[in-house]
Design a protein around this motif. Sequence first.
Motif, PDB file in Angstrom:
ATOM      1  N   MET A 129       0.856  -1.190   0.000  1.00 30.16           N
ATOM      2  CA  MET A 129       0.000   0.000   0.000  1.00 30.16           C
ATOM      3  C   MET A 129       0.897   1.246   0.000  1.00 30.16           C
ATOM      4  SD  MET A 129      -3.156  -0.866   0.144  1.00 30.16           S
ATOM      5  CE  MET A 129      -4.513  -1.585   1.015  1.00 30.16           C
ATOM      6  N   TRP A 130       0.433   2.256  -0.687  1.00 30.30           N
ATOM      7  CA  TRP A 130       1.182   3.516  -0.711  1.00 30.30           C
ATOM      8  C   TRP A 130       0.481   4.556   0.151  1.00 30.30           C
ATOM      9  CZ3 TRP A 130       1.797   0.178  -4.648  1.00 30.30           C
ATOM     10  CH2 TRP A 130       3.030   0.124  -5.290  1.00 30.30           C
ATOM     11  N   ASP A 131       1.310   5.332   0.838  1.00 34.71           N
ATOM     12  CA  ASP A 131       0.792   6.489   1.541  1.00 34.71           C
ATOM     13  C   ASP A 131       1.305   7.682   0.728  1.00 34.71           C
ATOM     14  OD1 ASP A 131       0.097   8.493   3.175  1.00 34.71           O
ATOM     15  OD2 ASP A 131       1.349   7.876   4.876  1.00 34.71           O
ATOM     16  N   MET A 132       0.513   8.102  -0.270  1.00 36.85           N
ATOM     17  CA  MET A 132       1.051   8.934  -1.343  1.00 36.85           C
ATOM     18  C   MET A 132       1.560  10.302  -0.893  1.00 36.85           C
ATOM     19  SD  MET A 132       1.233   7.149  -3.939  1.00 36.85           S
ATOM     20  CE  MET A 132       1.470   8.288  -5.275  1.00 36.85           C
ATOM     21  N   ASN A 140       4.065   7.057 -12.058  1.00 38.75           N
ATOM     22  CA  ASN A 140       3.809   8.137 -13.018  1.00 38.75           C
ATOM     23  C   ASN A 140       4.070   9.464 -12.326  1.00 38.75           C
ATOM     24  OD1 ASN A 140       2.813  10.018 -14.823  1.00 38.75           O
ATOM     25  ND2 ASN A 140       1.207   8.627 -15.557  1.00 38.75           N
ATOM     26  N   LYS A 141       5.192  10.046 -12.666  1.00 41.53           N
ATOM     27  CA  LYS A 141       5.639  11.243 -11.976  1.00 41.53           C
ATOM     28  C   LYS A 141       4.743  12.434 -12.319  1.00 41.53           C
ATOM     29  CE  LYS A 141      10.112  13.058 -10.667  1.00 41.53           C
ATOM     30  NZ  LYS A 141      11.554  12.907 -10.780  1.00 41.53           N
ATOM     31  N   GLU A 142       4.282  12.485 -13.585  1.00 40.74           N
ATOM     32  CA  GLU A 142       3.470  13.623 -14.014  1.00 40.74           C
ATOM     33  C   GLU A 142       2.100  13.582 -13.350  1.00 40.74           C
ATOM     34  OE1 GLU A 142       5.394  11.853 -16.498  1.00 40.74           O
ATOM     35  OE2 GLU A 142       6.783  13.418 -15.853  1.00 40.74           O
ATOM     36  N   ALA A 143       1.448  12.435 -13.443  1.00 45.71           N
ATOM     37  CA  ALA A 143       0.105  12.336 -12.876  1.00 45.71           C
ATOM     38  C   ALA A 143       0.134  12.130 -11.360  1.00 45.71           C
ATOM     39  CB  ALA A 143      -0.652  11.190 -13.547  1.00 45.71           C
ATOM     40  N   LYS A 144       1.334  11.967 -10.823  1.00 46.74           N
ATOM     41  CA  LYS A 144       1.509  11.709  -9.389  1.00 46.74           C
ATOM     42  C   LYS A 144       0.698  10.482  -8.919  1.00 46.74           C
ATOM     43  CE  LYS A 144       2.981  16.214  -7.663  1.00 46.74           C
ATOM     44  NZ  LYS A 144       4.352  15.852  -8.055  1.00 46.74           N
ATOM     45  N   THR A 145       0.926   9.378  -9.626  1.00 50.95           N
ATOM     46  CA  THR A 145       0.246   8.133  -9.230  1.00 50.95           C
ATOM     47  C   THR A 145       1.250   6.997  -9.161  1.00 50.95           C
ATOM     48  OG1 THR A 145      -0.253   7.603 -11.537  1.00 50.95           O
ATOM     49  CG2 THR A 145      -1.973   8.739 -10.309  1.00 50.95           C
ATOM     50  N   GLN A 146       0.874   6.010  -8.398  1.00 47.14           N
ATOM     51  CA  GLN A 146       1.592   4.741  -8.349  1.00 47.14           C
ATOM     52  C   GLN A 146       0.574   3.664  -8.682  1.00 47.14           C
ATOM     53  OE1 GLN A 146       4.708   4.233  -7.901  1.00 47.14           O
ATOM     54  NE2 GLN A 146       5.578   5.710  -6.450  1.00 47.14           N
ATOM     55  N   ARG A 147       0.948   2.809  -9.610  1.00 48.19           N
ATOM     56  CA  ARG A 147      -0.002   1.796 -10.032  1.00 48.19           C
ATOM     57  C   ARG A 147       0.653   0.440  -9.830  1.00 48.19           C
ATOM     58  NH1 ARG A 147      -0.549  -0.410 -15.229  1.00 48.19           N
ATOM     59  NH2 ARG A 147      -2.660  -0.925 -15.907  1.00 48.19           N
ATOM     60  N   VAL A 148      -0.062  -0.461  -9.175  1.00 43.67           N
ATOM     61  CA  VAL A 148       0.485  -1.803  -8.981  1.00 43.67           C
ATOM     62  C   VAL A 148      -0.503  -2.822  -9.547  1.00 43.67           C
ATOM     63  CG1 VAL A 148      -0.419  -1.951  -6.612  1.00 43.67           C
ATOM     64  CG2 VAL A 148       1.414  -3.471  -7.316  1.00 43.67           C
ATOM     65  N   PHE A 198      -2.806   4.291  -6.860  1.00 45.11           N
ATOM     66  CA  PHE A 198      -2.753   5.176  -5.702  1.00 45.11           C
ATOM     67  C   PHE A 198      -2.408   6.572  -6.222  1.00 45.11           C
ATOM     68  CE2 PHE A 198      -2.048   0.998  -4.223  1.00 45.11           C
ATOM     69  CZ  PHE A 198      -2.578   0.928  -2.951  1.00 45.11           C
ATOM     70  N   ALA A 199      -3.114   7.587  -5.722  1.00 48.30           N
ATOM     71  CA  ALA A 199      -2.849   8.941  -6.209  1.00 48.30           C
ATOM     72  C   ALA A 199      -2.810   9.896  -5.026  1.00 48.30           C
ATOM     73  CB  ALA A 199      -3.929   9.378  -7.193  1.00 48.30           C
ATOM     74  N   VAL A 200      -2.168  11.043  -5.241  1.00 43.96           N
ATOM     75  CA  VAL A 200      -2.047  12.010  -4.131  1.00 43.96           C
ATOM     76  C   VAL A 200      -3.399  12.572  -3.720  1.00 43.96           C
ATOM     77  CG1 VAL A 200       0.293  12.881  -3.948  1.00 43.96           C
ATOM     78  CG2 VAL A 200      -1.097  13.480  -5.936  1.00 43.96           C
ATOM     79  N   ASP A 201      -4.343  12.640  -4.674  1.00 42.26           N
ATOM     80  CA  ASP A 201      -5.635  13.233  -4.316  1.00 42.26           C
ATOM     81  C   ASP A 201      -6.541  12.239  -3.589  1.00 42.26           C
ATOM     82  OD1 ASP A 201      -5.612  11.799  -6.626  1.00 42.26           O
ATOM     83  OD2 ASP A 201      -7.167  12.981  -7.630  1.00 42.26           O
ATOM     84  N   LEU A 202      -6.082  11.020  -3.397  1.00 43.99           N
ATOM     85  CA  LEU A 202      -6.902  10.052  -2.654  1.00 43.99           C
ATOM     86  C   LEU A 202      -6.408   9.964  -1.214  1.00 43.99           C
ATOM     87  CD1 LEU A 202      -7.130   7.117  -5.211  1.00 43.99           C
ATOM     88  CD2 LEU A 202      -8.973   8.658  -4.514  1.00 43.99           C
ATOM     89  N   PRO A 203      -7.321   9.641  -0.278  1.00 46.05           N
ATOM     90  CA  PRO A 203      -6.871   9.475   1.105  1.00 46.05           C
ATOM     91  C   PRO A 203      -5.846   8.352   1.227  1.00 46.05           C
ATOM     92  CG  PRO A 203      -9.276   9.443   0.949  1.00 46.05           C
ATOM     93  CD  PRO A 203      -8.754   9.430  -0.439  1.00 46.05           C
ATOM     94  N   ARG A 204      -5.176   8.314   2.359  1.00 48.35           N
ATOM     95  CA  ARG A 204      -4.122   7.338   2.608  1.00 48.35           C
ATOM     96  C   ARG A 204      -4.640   5.912   2.401  1.00 48.35           C
ATOM     97  NH1 ARG A 204      -2.415   4.721   7.389  1.00 48.35           N
ATOM     98  NH2 ARG A 204      -0.185   4.296   7.334  1.00 48.35           N
ATOM     99  N   HIS A 205      -3.823   5.114   1.721  1.00 46.99           N
ATOM    100  CA  HIS A 205      -4.117   3.705   1.483  1.00 46.99           C
ATOM    101  C   HIS A 205      -5.397   3.466   0.681  1.00 46.99           C
ATOM    102  CE1 HIS A 205      -1.317   1.883   4.775  1.00 46.99           C
ATOM    103  NE2 HIS A 205      -0.683   2.607   3.883  1.00 46.99           N
TER     104      HIS A 205
END
Lengths: 361, 145, 287, 131
Positions: D36-39, D60-68, D106-113
């Motif tokens: 899990m990411w804590d973005m 994805n550095k531009e969209a600020k997401t992590q995808r697994v 996982f994205a920065v605009d979403l809550p943790r985890h």
Amino acid sequence: MTSLARATVIPFGPQHAAFLEPLNVRLVLEEEKVVGAELNQGYNHRGMEYALSLDYKKSQYLCERVCGICSYHHSSCYCQGLEALYGVEVPMRARLIRTIMMECQRLTSHLLALGHIAEAVGYENLFMQCFRERELIMTLVNRLSGNRVHYSMNVIGGVKRDIGPEQVKDVEVTMKEVRPRLEELQRVFRRDSTLGKRTHGVGRFPRPAAEGWGTVGPVSRASGIPRDIRQDGFAAYSEVRFTPIVREEADVYARMMVRMDECLQSVDIIEECLPLLPDGPAAVQVKGHPTGEAFSRVEAPRGELMYYIRAKGALELDRIKLRTPALMNVPALLAMLPGCQLADVPGIVVSVDPCICCTDR
Amino acid sequence: MSLVQGARRRSPWILHFDTGSCNGCDLEVWALLTPRYDVERFGAVNKANPKHADILLITGPVTKKCEDRLRNLYEQTSGPKLVVACGDCASTGAPFHNCYNVCGGVDKVIPVDVYVPGCAARPEALIDGLVLALSLWEKRMEEEG
Amino acid sequence: MDPLALVVQLAIIVLAPLAVGLLRGVDRKLTARMQNRRGPPVVQPFYDMVKLLSKSPILINNLQVTFAGASLLFQAAALALFVAGGDLLIAFFVSGAGSIFLVLGAFSVRSPYSYLGGQRELLAILAYEPVLFLAVLSLGMRSSFLVSEFRGGLLADLPLVLLAMVPVMVILLEKSPYDVPAAHQELVSGPYIEYSGPYLAIMEGARWFQLAFVLGVITLFVWHDNIMVSLLGKAAIVLLVLFVTIVIDNITARLTRERMVMFMLTVGIALVAVNLIYLTIFPEGLI
Amino acid sequence: MSMLTSSLKNLFRRPFTTRYPRAPADIPPGNRGKVMWDMEKCIFCRRCERSCPTSAITTNKEAKTQRVVRNRCIACNVCVEVCPTQTLSMVPEYSKPDVAPVAHVFAVDLPRHEYRVEHLPKHGGKKEGAK
Ligand code: SF4
Ligand code: SF4
Ligand code: SF4
Ligand code: SF4
Ligand code: SF4
Ligand code: SF4
Ligand code: SF4
């Protein structure tokens, strides 16, 4: 009835009830007597040696996936090899943890093999009992390592997942619970009369043949060859006392009993290791890319497992070569099968504990 | 028709085929058949015969040599049938993505209905996968008429 | 004939195989519990049956279906004859013919597994049929070959014959140590291997009728003037025999086909013979 | 004969079988289930992406997401170990099966985890059996 006999060729596998894995044995039968056998391997050839050489850091996880039954032996063997290349001394704590986990894995593997033999000779209840006891170990390693199959506990230089004091307690308690159950299983395997009728004198593989075919592990020990790589003292085996279990009967029964007795031996070794655990770090750091070449050997549940690693100071390994136990044991079937009855084929095949995934890799 | 569907859901006969896996997931499939997980309580039994099977539990990334075997098995299974890809390597071939002799997942060879993640897929996950597959019977029966 | 009796008989012919289905469910449950697992619900065989019937059929050849159908028909006829109070011996032979059709069905396809399975099934028939025949014979001689005129209470006279029925049941229920024909480790599903879906259901149905007939023979050992006591006793003896076979299944490995044939042709027949000899010497019975 | 006694004993013993799925699964606390990411903490250094042995992660550095891709992750824990900011953690719950391979974003605009669920395209098998 013999006048009616005609040779039937029946393929066993690659998808077959008695085998877990895609092994293909073509049997030539007269009536139900096996007159010829032919092995057709390679159903499980994925091309692992190539993939393992791509990135030595990631290969540590891929090499566990050569085989899920003795995954930890693979990763320990691999790490041992690389540690030799780096020339680092692995801390005692890590070596003991490796030993404990390897013995746990031997337990799961031998119980699997025993259950498998029971199933192959049509003893369903015994198969179920073996797997029930096996689950106790499986849940234990799940608690210790975080996974039931691939422990991923090793790093080059030690272990990355330590065993805490409560976990030591946990292992102790589980071993206490498992021992009487294993002893009960041992009684059944030793004495059960119908099981005996199906295993005594079946699939004879005398010592000269065992030496000639180069078999390893329980198969060779059941033919009277007292060889056990654990006596080399890799990991922490130099710290524990044990004598290899050797039998002379050289039949399915002997191969079965060697494994059964080794289960109890594993419990002994684990219990002996626990109080030895010293304080201190469980791993040492390694720096840079490895260079040189190394052989590494461990005694996997099915026998000697060997890795040859050659590296030239890059992320890619120059060559990595595996010699796995089943590769040595499976071909020996060609010596055991001819002349036996069809009904004995599953028992004999399973008694060498053929694991195709590392044979073909 | 609900009688048939009820019976279907409660009598999934399994065929397990290893297409070149590491044995990890195969052992977990076997764990399903043994006392601790015992899927026979859902009526599932391992039939090892494509002619009798309803659900194919496939493990492994499908090596090139197993490819035809797998397709054969699938074709021999009488419908309606469901395919469950057990584990990461059956789902996507991921652990072996650098190996040259694999097809990279069961769905490259035969259609797959349920993908069970995990390396090794936990027995609980496999049970979930089985339950999910069984809930797909209705859909499958409508498709096949 | 009395219409009521006819209705009762028809009902029994329909219900008996269903009861066998239930017993097979009980069998699976008990087996599971002896192996320390939970096991399927007792109605599981019916789920299996309905599902098999609803699967799309894959046909290898017409002969195969013909044999499967014939097997079912003959087993059903045997049961009907038995329930209608017909001749025990004829019913026995009709049932035997039904088993032969199973073998023919196995031989009619080209799979080597099926062929070997058929051979082994033939061997199994060779092993249990003589014992079953002798058991039927001794029952008939002791009382009457017509089931309608059968007066039982023979348990006291023929206990060893009942004992000989246990291995017969072990073979018929495909249990260790004599589950030789359908030894799935060797032959996948033996004679049934090429049957799929509804055709497999037909074969299983034939098995249910056959078991109903053989269990019917076993019920003949118990008889009482009071019909309720009689029925209870019959149920008890069936369950007892079943339980013993389940226990045997769980404490043995599969033995080879030679051992099976040898055991049945020696011990099985000897049990019946000893019992009969004893009876000729002491016609008053054992107890 | 000890099989006889143990069989009869088992008959009256509670079955060893779990109740799952009716009862909760027995997952030990240290289980390696899923990452899990804590973005909020992520600095997009891509170390996790690069060190993943199965290429399950896409940063994805531009969209600020992590995808697994859950069906690629072998839960080896390496990404957790290499992350310099402790963004990643391993939770005991295992990934659930689905009708298609699943990726979690996982994205920065979403809550943790928390994550968005993406279904990956399925291959339908090779159509007319390439023999
Ligand atoms: S590499 Fe092996 S399989 Fe390939 S052609 Fe040569 S011998 Fe045959
Ligand atoms: S060496 Fe490996 S990659 Fe190269 S051709 Fe041979 S099998 Fe293919
Ligand atoms: S012999 Fe090979 S396949 Fe078998 S358990 Fe060991 S590594 Fe795995
Ligand atoms: S032994 Fe292994 S690496 Fe060597 S050719 Fe055969 S499959 Fe390839
Ligand atoms: S998913 Fe992992 S554990 Fe399962 S078979 Fe593949 S490599 Fe082995
Ligand atoms: S390693 Fe950590 S900080 Fe770097 S990209 Fe991955 S999650 Fe973010
Ligand atoms: S746990 Fe391992 S496989 Fe999973 S995403 Fe992290 S590095 Fe990749």
